[in-house]
Design a protein around this motif. Structure first.
Motif, mmCIF file in Angstrom:
data_model
loop_
_atom_site.group_PDB
_atom_site.id
_atom_site.type_symbol
_atom_site.label_atom_id
_atom_site.label_comp_id
_atom_site.label_asym_id
_atom_site.label_seq_id
_atom_site.Cartn_x
_atom_site.Cartn_y
_atom_site.Cartn_z
ATOM 1 N N LEU A 16 18.283 19.435 21.091
ATOM 2 C CA LEU A 16 19.033 20.553 19.983
ATOM 3 C C LEU A 16 20.333 19.988 19.331
ATOM 4 O O LEU A 16 20.674 20.463 18.193
ATOM 5 C CB LEU A 16 19.389 21.530 21.116
ATOM 6 N N ALA A 17 20.952 19.050 19.951
ATOM 7 C CA ALA A 17 22.103 18.729 19.390
ATOM 8 C C ALA A 17 21.986 17.718 18.227
ATOM 9 O O ALA A 17 22.373 17.803 17.018
ATOM 10 C CB ALA A 17 22.928 17.626 20.530
ATOM 11 N N VAL A 18 20.600 16.777 18.330
ATOM 12 C CA VAL A 18 20.367 16.093 17.109
ATOM 13 C C VAL A 18 20.021 16.972 15.998
ATOM 14 O O VAL A 18 20.173 16.857 14.957
ATOM 15 C CB VAL A 18 18.920 15.341 17.545
ATOM 16 N N TRP A 19 19.383 18.117 16.298
ATOM 17 C CA TRP A 19 19.126 19.241 15.060
ATOM 18 C C TRP A 19 20.425 19.776 14.610
ATOM 19 O O TRP A 19 20.345 19.625 13.175
ATOM 20 C CB TRP A 19 18.149 20.339 15.850
ATOM 21 N N LEU A 20 21.278 20.071 15.361
ATOM 22 C CA LEU A 20 22.531 20.483 14.891
ATOM 23 C C LEU A 20 23.121 19.512 14.074
ATOM 24 O O LEU A 20 23.670 19.810 13.111
ATOM 25 C CB LEU A 20 23.602 20.898 15.990
ATOM 26 N N SER A 21 23.241 18.377 14.606
ATOM 27 C CA SER A 21 23.959 17.118 13.844
ATOM 28 C C SER A 21 23.299 16.771 12.367
ATOM 29 O O SER A 21 23.806 16.614 11.571
ATOM 30 C CB SER A 21 23.771 15.930 14.937
ATOM 31 N N THR A 22 22.041 17.068 12.539
ATOM 32 C CA THR A 22 21.183 16.784 11.073
ATOM 33 C C THR A 22 21.350 17.793 10.114
ATOM 34 O O THR A 22 21.270 17.600 8.914
ATOM 35 C CB THR A 22 19.694 16.696 11.595
ATOM 36 N N HIS A 23 21.728 18.997 10.550
ATOM 37 C CA HIS A 23 21.640 20.319 9.834
ATOM 38 C C HIS A 23 23.129 20.806 9.610
ATOM 39 O O HIS A 23 23.230 21.917 8.553
ATOM 40 C CB HIS A 23 20.593 21.171 10.131
ATOM 41 N N ILE A 24 24.116 20.600 10.228
ATOM 42 C CA ILE A 24 25.394 21.156 10.350
ATOM 43 C C ILE A 24 25.888 21.280 8.825
ATOM 44 O O ILE A 24 26.638 22.355 8.681
ATOM 45 C CB ILE A 24 26.330 20.505 11.335
ATOM 46 N N LEU A 25 25.792 20.267 7.789
ATOM 47 C CA LEU A 25 26.281 20.419 6.583
ATOM 48 C C LEU A 25 25.280 20.930 5.483
ATOM 49 O O LEU A 25 25.451 20.747 4.318
ATOM 50 C CB LEU A 25 26.831 18.888 6.238
ATOM 51 N N PHE A 26 24.011 21.395 6.091
ATOM 52 C CA PHE A 26 22.825 21.720 5.037
ATOM 53 C C PHE A 26 23.310 22.928 4.144
ATOM 54 O O PHE A 26 23.189 23.244 3.011
ATOM 55 C CB PHE A 26 21.632 22.159 5.979
#
Length: 738
Positions: A126-136
């Motif tokens: 879930l952290a990886v997902w957030l990190s990947t998309h936080i600036l989307f």
């Protein structure tokens, strides 16, 4: 448990297990074996510890991740999962941990930086997902609008109508059976993201008695969140360009005990505050303050306007929508944690000594929901209705979803969480102390549309228009629509012509300016350049000398427009952390908004005419520009570059082509953003489906499948999808206790 791992001719893993839990364990394990280095880089980036082995260049990113509280948010979201989904995610993590030792032993990067593989926690995906998309969702664009309003004037805040380096270029389309040769639907497209090596998408097949699904996974995340084909139903997504993250201007002050208070609608309220240390290999550790108000975590100005003592200057990686294009802009990439550009000691209401900062409010932090419960539901989907029902629970990021099934069902909708709040929140940084800017408890009902023959999603206005502020220009969507309308007998193989289309509609306005500027006063060389441009077919082919000529003229125009006195106020660096500078640099903003600036804005029309003539003369006076692909080369982000980047190939396409390969005109032709995968899902026969990724199935340098798909990807070809187990190669049996 018994896990069967098969490989096709391209090394793509096809996994078979007795049940979904054993299968997702297998997915985690094979991902760790194939991509251990990539997984560990992503884990460290998600928890803000990457500078500890990658160096000072990652300090800005680590600071942002910690101050935005991504890891804590991931823990919260994991804790809200239903028990079955939580068990499923844990099984994936167990698989990753089981495979990491073998995977790390295959990856030379671990030894190069002295890194030992760590241990994944249940919440790490879930952290990886957030990190990947936080600036989307491009919230830094609000910082840019503030800068334009403050420096240039309120009337120009919408002038640069683009999300700059973060602008999406993804394409997707669904064609109904009435317009295909087989009579069954086709779902196709290509997500365009910052290109990373290894790639951000992983081809994989997941089979158990309950389902048999193939698609594109995000390494580090279980299931097939974005692109999948179960045989009976297939789905795909693009970024909806929705606005669902807000920035608040906070007034903060110290308390007698060293704590922090924030001014909200109900007065001064205690904020949470603590200090953390970012370790930096080869440099001094950086101590930062992590503050969270009732709006959200403070991501700018947490240290009261004082920058931390860091040597880092690089704000992050290309995969997050920052590094590669930021490097291309040549902007000042100072350390994160700098002030907001306001007076740090300004007197607040009531005469209190205080300072201003900016906080970020984003839905998962507020709701504790990421939508991970959708992932196992998608794998079990058999109809469009199943997909539709599953994505009702999606949260982050907000996507346009398309799907089709073997019974003729079609889907075209938006999925994700967009909060209901004041319209001003979507446009600018809003004052935290005004109650009008608080979020309600409601989410926007996401729109949907019928599919009439075919439907296109390409980040443009349309179905998602009510949810966003700035979208990609309509060029790609209109071009795909026109191409699809030209046939009623589409085949999977025919879709590659859409994927690779290089027509550049956005060139029209510059070409118009070249035409209307006339020939008067131009030198013979400039007249020749003008004549070639006006005769050019507008296609950005890699081997096209005229496309290279157009790019050279465009770059000269961009530099001159950016250098015009009308924009003098915007040329100084913005006093924000380096990670946000890609959104705040004038040059790239001008480059991406050139179509608008050629016909409107503060630069007078007469000056535009002069700029275009000067650009023609500049190009004529210099060396003959090379073919487009000579300078327009792939520039992927690598956490630890393997060798000189001269190995990366030249590309066709351009930002507004369907073959969307983005550079920063006027500053670099290198393309950090391109197609991260291409797919064609055939609902008539899954084995006629096609897919390709830029590099290969393996993240291990020297592996036969490390870069074996790159030649296909460059040619616009796709690899066949193989589903017959008898045509796959079985690896030796592997047994794990779980």
């Amino acid at each position: 448990m018994s896990i069967e791992v098969y490989r096709d001719d391209w090394g793509v893993p096809h996994l078979r297990a007795a049940d979904p839990i054993a299968l997702v364990f297998a997915q985690g394990r094979v991902t760790a074996v194939d991509r251990a280095w990539q997984l560990e880089v992503e884990r460290h980036r998600a928890q803000g510890t990457s500078a500890a082995f990658l160096g000072a260049g990652e300090t800005g990113w680590d600071t942002f991740v910690r101050q935005a509280r991504l890891t804590d948010t991931a823990r919260r979201c994991f804790d809200t999962l239903d028990p079955e989904t939580a068990r499923w995610v844990r099984a994936y993590v167990d698989g990753v941990n089981a495979g990491l030792p073998e995977g790390a032993a295959r990856a030379a990067q671990f030894a190069r930086v002295g890194l030992a593989p760590g241990r994944w926690e249940p919440w790490t995906p879930l952290a990886v997902w957030l990190s990947t998309h936080i600036l989307f969702a491009g919230f830094p664009t609000k910082l840019w609008r503030e800068e334009v309003a403050r420096r240039l004037g309120e009337e120009w805040t919408e002038l640069f109508a683009t999300d700059g380096p973060g602008t999406s270029g993804s394409n997707g389309w669904v064609v109904s059976g009435a317009r295909t040769a087989s009579g069954a639907a086709i779902v196709a497209g290509d997500p365009h993201r910052f290109i990373e090596a290894p790639g951000v998408y992983q081809q994989v097949r997941l089979a158990c008695p309950e389902y048999d699904v193939l698609g594109l996974a995000v390494p580090g995340v279980p299931g097939l969140a974005h692109f999948g084909h179960t045989g009976r139903v297939a789905w795909a997504i693009t970024n909806a360009m929705a606005d669902y993250q807000d920035l608040y201007r906070e007034r903060l002050r110290r308390t007698a005990d060293g704590g922090v208070e924030a001014l909200g609608p109900d007065g001064w309220r205690r904020a949470s505050a603590h200090r953390e240390t970012v370790e930096v290999t080869g440099g001094e550790p950086v101590e930062i303050e992590v503050i969270e108000t009732e709006r959200g975590p403070v991501i700018i100005g947490a240290d009261g306007g004082a920058a931390p003592t860091a040597t880092g200057t690089d704000g992050g990686s290309a995969g997050t929508g920052t590094g590669a294009d930021a490097q291309a802009t040549g902007t000042d990439r100072g350390s994160a944690g700098t002030g907001t550009g306001t007076d740090a000691d300004a007197a607040g209401p009531g005469g209190d000594s205080s300072w201003e900062a900016i906080s970020l409010r984003y839905p998962p932090r507020v709701t504790g929901e990421l939508g991970f419960g959708v992932l196992p539901e998608l794998l079990a989907a058999r109809t469009v209705a199943d997909v539709d029902r599953a994505v009702d629970g999606w949260a982050e990021p907000v996507n346009v979803v398309q799907a089709a099934d073997v019974d003729g069902g079609l889907l075209h909708r938006v999925a994700g969480y967009v909060p209901v709040r004041d319209r001003a929140n979507s446009l600018r940084v809003v004052p935290a102390w005004e109650a009008a800017h608080a979020w309600t408890d409601k989410a926007v009902t996401t729109p949907r549309a019928d599919v009439d023959g075919h439907a296109v999603m390409a980040n443009a206005r349309g179905i998602a228009a009510p949810l966003g502020v700035e979208f990609s220009p309509p060029h790609r969507a209109a071009r795909i629509d026109a191409l699809l309308a030209a046939s009623t007998a589409w085949t999977p193989e025919g879709m590659t012509a859409v994927h690779t289309d290089t027509d550049n509609p956005s060139a029209a306005r510059l070409l118009d300016a070249v035409l209307t500027g006339g020939e008067a006063g131009l030198s013979p060389g400039a007249l020749a350049v003008r004549a070639r441009l006006l005769a050019w077919d507008r296609r950005m082919e890699a081997d096209s000398a005229d496309a290279g000529l157009y790019a050279a003229v465009r770059g000269a125009v961009v530099r001159r427009v950016a250098g015009h006195p009308a924009f003098a106020a915007l040329r100084g660096p913005a006093a924000h952390p380096a990670i946000f500078q890609p959104w705040l640099a004038l040059g790239p903003r001008v480059a991406f908004a050139l179509e608008t600036l050629l016909v409107s804005g503060p630069v007078p029309a007469a000056d535009i005419g002069g700029i275009v003539r000067e650009a023609l003369e500049e190009v004529a006076a210099g060396d003959e520009p090379p073919a487009w692909g000579v300078t327009h080369r792939l520039a992927p982000w690598e956490a630890l570059p393997e060798e000189d980047d001269a190995r990366w190939p030249g590309l066709g396409g351009d930002h507004d082509c369907v073959l969307s390969t983005s550079s920063v005109p006027g500053f670099t032709d290198r393309s950090a953003r391109a197609s991260a995968a291409r797919y064609v899902w055939d609902l008539a026969d899954r084995e006629r489906s096609l897919w390709v990724v830029p590099f290969g199935a393996s993240g291990v340098t020297g592996d036969p499948h490390h870069r074996d798909q790159l030649p296909l990807w460059l040619r616009g070809e796709l690899a066949p999808v193989t589903t017959d187990w008898n045509r796959l190669t079985k690896e030796h049996p592997h047994h794990d206790d779980h």
